[in-house]
Enzyme design. Structure first.
Site, PDB file in Angstrom:
ATOM      1  N   GLU A 205       0.800  -1.238   0.000  1.00 37.21           N
ATOM      2  CA  GLU A 205       0.000   0.000   0.000  1.00 37.21           C
ATOM      3  C   GLU A 205       0.826   1.280   0.000  1.00 37.21           C
ATOM      4  OE1 GLU A 205      -3.396   0.293   2.508  1.00 37.21           O
ATOM      5  OE2 GLU A 205      -4.349  -1.463   1.594  1.00 37.21           O
ATOM      6  N   GLU A 394      -5.590  -8.347   0.194  1.00 40.55           N
ATOM      7  CA  GLU A 394      -6.357  -7.977   1.387  1.00 40.55           C
ATOM      8  C   GLU A 394      -7.792  -7.671   0.981  1.00 40.55           C
ATOM      9  OE1 GLU A 394      -4.972  -4.833   3.991  1.00 40.55           O
ATOM     10  OE2 GLU A 394      -2.885  -5.457   3.711  1.00 40.55           O
TER      11      GLU A 394
HETATM   12  C1  NOJ Z   1      -4.825  -2.045   4.589  1.00 35.26           C
HETATM   13  C2  NOJ Z   1      -3.544  -2.124   5.364  1.00 35.26           C
HETATM   14  O1  NOJ Z   1      -2.594  -2.793   4.591  1.00 35.26           O
HETATM   15  C3  NOJ Z   1      -3.729  -2.786   6.716  1.00 35.26           C
HETATM   16  O2  NOJ Z   1      -2.554  -2.586   7.433  1.00 35.26           O
HETATM   17  C4  NOJ Z   1      -4.945  -2.231   7.414  1.00 35.26           C
HETATM   18  O3  NOJ Z   1      -5.081  -2.735   8.697  1.00 35.26           O
HETATM   19  C5  NOJ Z   1      -6.162  -2.539   6.578  1.00 35.26           C
HETATM   20  N1  NOJ Z   1      -6.034  -1.851   5.321  1.00 35.26           N
HETATM   21  C6  NOJ Z   1      -7.492  -2.103   7.215  1.00 35.26           C
HETATM   22  O4  NOJ Z   1      -7.545  -0.732   7.318  1.00 35.26           O
END
Ligand code: NOJ
Length: 489
Positions: A205, A394
């Site tokens: 990200e 994710e």
């Molecule tokens: C994306 C992130 O990579 C992760 O660290 C985070 O907890 C989740 N989104 C949820 O916000």
């Protein structure tokens, strides 16, 4: 609901009471996986990889154990006023000490893959070139435990915990030198772990940690830099990714699969006419021009450079070549739709519609509910960049789930969310979009960055006083999906 009708009255009037909505008999958490066959056409591909995901700072704790150096998140959380509940990741889920039990939880879900991240400051405490063998030992133990339980390790190298020393010495991602240090670290990991870790994600990200950490000052290191410097920092991360791909190929086992995990800006046709579909595809490329597109296409788009103007990043042709080193897959983190798009006559050909304030969201206000992104986003990505392997690295949601008096956690909102997103993902795979796996965020409740421990994303509930883990209803849901490799209905 009218003010003079209570929730209970409303349920009675609607005939729900008779259906026993309050009756706690056997819950789905206790029931075995049903033998009912999945509805035809609801299966995922036979070799689909089901996994779950976490990251080092969010779960490990043990912030000073075995020679780990401080990261920018340690410094950031310890300074007052940054984290909503005033918490830190000092202890988090204490996964560093409880990893064996946690691997057991992954196994209980039936996952055959686990995406975790490696804390750079455990391996190189001061961001330099002297490794800390005890740091590596932890990941050796974790990887061995996963493999002993039939779970494939998928490792992310950078999930935001930069060694603080690199922030102080070099200004973090403001400097191209940090990209070089990252490549050295990536090569070291590949050399020591790629005999067992076959899939490596470089950075997680960039689309979050750069704008939030360097532009808005919300995430570590809490900087509010002008846009030109933010764009330059993003360019350095792209460079770090490319240098790391080269280092992994040079120092890792042949065949090690390398890519990134990115929170792609998720674009959806507002109404799916052919014109809007085309417009949403254009939007996907342009709104991801600063990172994914430059990696996958080897150039910044004209529209991006025109939009950035004097703030455009400075780069050389050699850098673009490094940045666009071929990857083996692309990882997409998908949560909320970001742009509902219609066609436009203005170049480059799309318009993103404003979002109404009543758009539904999950318990995190930013998490708008748009299951259709699980269909459109991988479909567009595969088409634009001619991808052969995509992972959903994710997907998941927070929930205000509470432990009920019966000791169970009925996170029906998470089940609703997952069911809908997975249905759209299944549609994509059925149409041949090359999504090869899915990693549910997250295995267990953990440190949700600026929200501290208040936003819970796990399918296992964590009691942060006792560190007890309890499966939620969603854990049972996910286990069913994995077991059947399908949505049942
Ligand atoms: C994306 C992130 O990579 C992760 O660290 C985070 O907890 C989740 N989104 C949820 O916000």
């Amino acid at each position: 609901m009218p003010n003079d009708v209570s929730r209970r009255d409303f349920a009675r009037l609607a005939g729900l009471a008779a259906l026993g909505t309050g009756g706690a008999t056997a819950t789905a958490q206790e029931r075995p996986v049903t033998n009912e066959p999945a509805a035809p056409g609801r299966h995922f591909p036979h070799d689909f990889v089901w996994g779950t995901a976490t990251s080092s700072y969010q779960i490990e704790g043990a912030a000073r154990a075995d020679g780990r150096g401080p990261s920018i998140w340690d410094v950031f959380t310890h300074a007052p006023g940054h984290i909503e509940d005033g918490s830190t990741g000092d202890v988090a889920c204490d996964h560093y000490h409880r990893y064996k039990d946690d691997v057991g939880l992954i196994k209980e879900l039936g996952c055959k893959a686990y995406r975790f991240s490696i804390a750079w400051p455990r391996l190189f405490p001061d961001g330099g070139s002297t490794p800390n063998p005890k740091g590596l030992d932890f990941y050796n133990r974790l990887v061995d435990e996963l493999l002993a339980n039939g779970i494939a390790p998928y490792a992310t190298l950078y999930h935001w915990d930069l060694p603080q020393a690199l922030q102080e010495r070099l200004g973090g991602w403001r400097s191209a030198e940090t990209a070089k240090a990252f490549a050295d670290y990536a090569g070291y990991v590949a050399e020591h772990l790629s005999d067992r870790v076959k899939t490596i994600f470089t950075v997680n990200e960039c689309g979050r940690f750069i704008p939030f950490g360097y532009g808005l000052g919300i995430d570590a290191p809490g900087l509010k830099l002008p846009q030109g410097e933010v764009n330059q920092a993003r360019h350095h991360v792209a460079l770090a990714h490319g240098l790391a791909v080269q280092a992994i190929r040079a120092r890792g086992r042949a065949g090690t699969q390398v890519g990134m995990a990115e929170n792609i800006t998720a674009c959806v046709p507002a109404i799916d006419t052919p014109e809007n579909i085309r417009a949403a595809e254009i939007a996907t490329r342009e709104l991801n021009a600063g990172f994914l597109n430059v990696i996958l296409e080897g150039r910044y788009t004209d529209a991006f450079l025109a939009w950035a103007g004097k703030d455009a990043p400075k780069f050389t042709a050699d850098e673009l070549k490094i940045i666009s080193a071929p990857v083996d897959f692309v990882g997409l983190n998908i949560y909320a739709p970001q742009a509902y798009v219609v066609a436009s006559d203005n170049a480059p050909g799309f318009q993103a519609l404003p979002m109404p304030s009543s758009f539904p969201h999950m318990s995190s206000p930013w998490l708008l509910v748009g299951p259709e992104i699980a269909y459109w986003v991988p479909r567009f990505a595969a088409k634009i960049w001619d991808l052969k392997t995509i992972y959903i690295t994710e997907n998941g949601t927070s929930s205000d789930d509470k432990v009920s008096p019966d000791g169970k956690i009925h996170d029906l909102d998470r089940v609703m969310y997952l069911r809908n997103y997975l249905a759209q993902l299944q549609r994509a795979t059925a149409e041949g979009v090359p999504v090869k796996g899915y990693f549910l965020w997250s295995l267990m409740d953990n440190f949700e960055w600026v929200f501290g421990y208040r936003q819970r994303f796990g399918v296992y509930h964590v009691d942060f006083d006792t560190q007890a883990r309890t499966p939620k209803l969603s854990a049972s849901f996910y286990r069913h999906v994995i077991e059947k490799n399908a949505l049942l209905a």
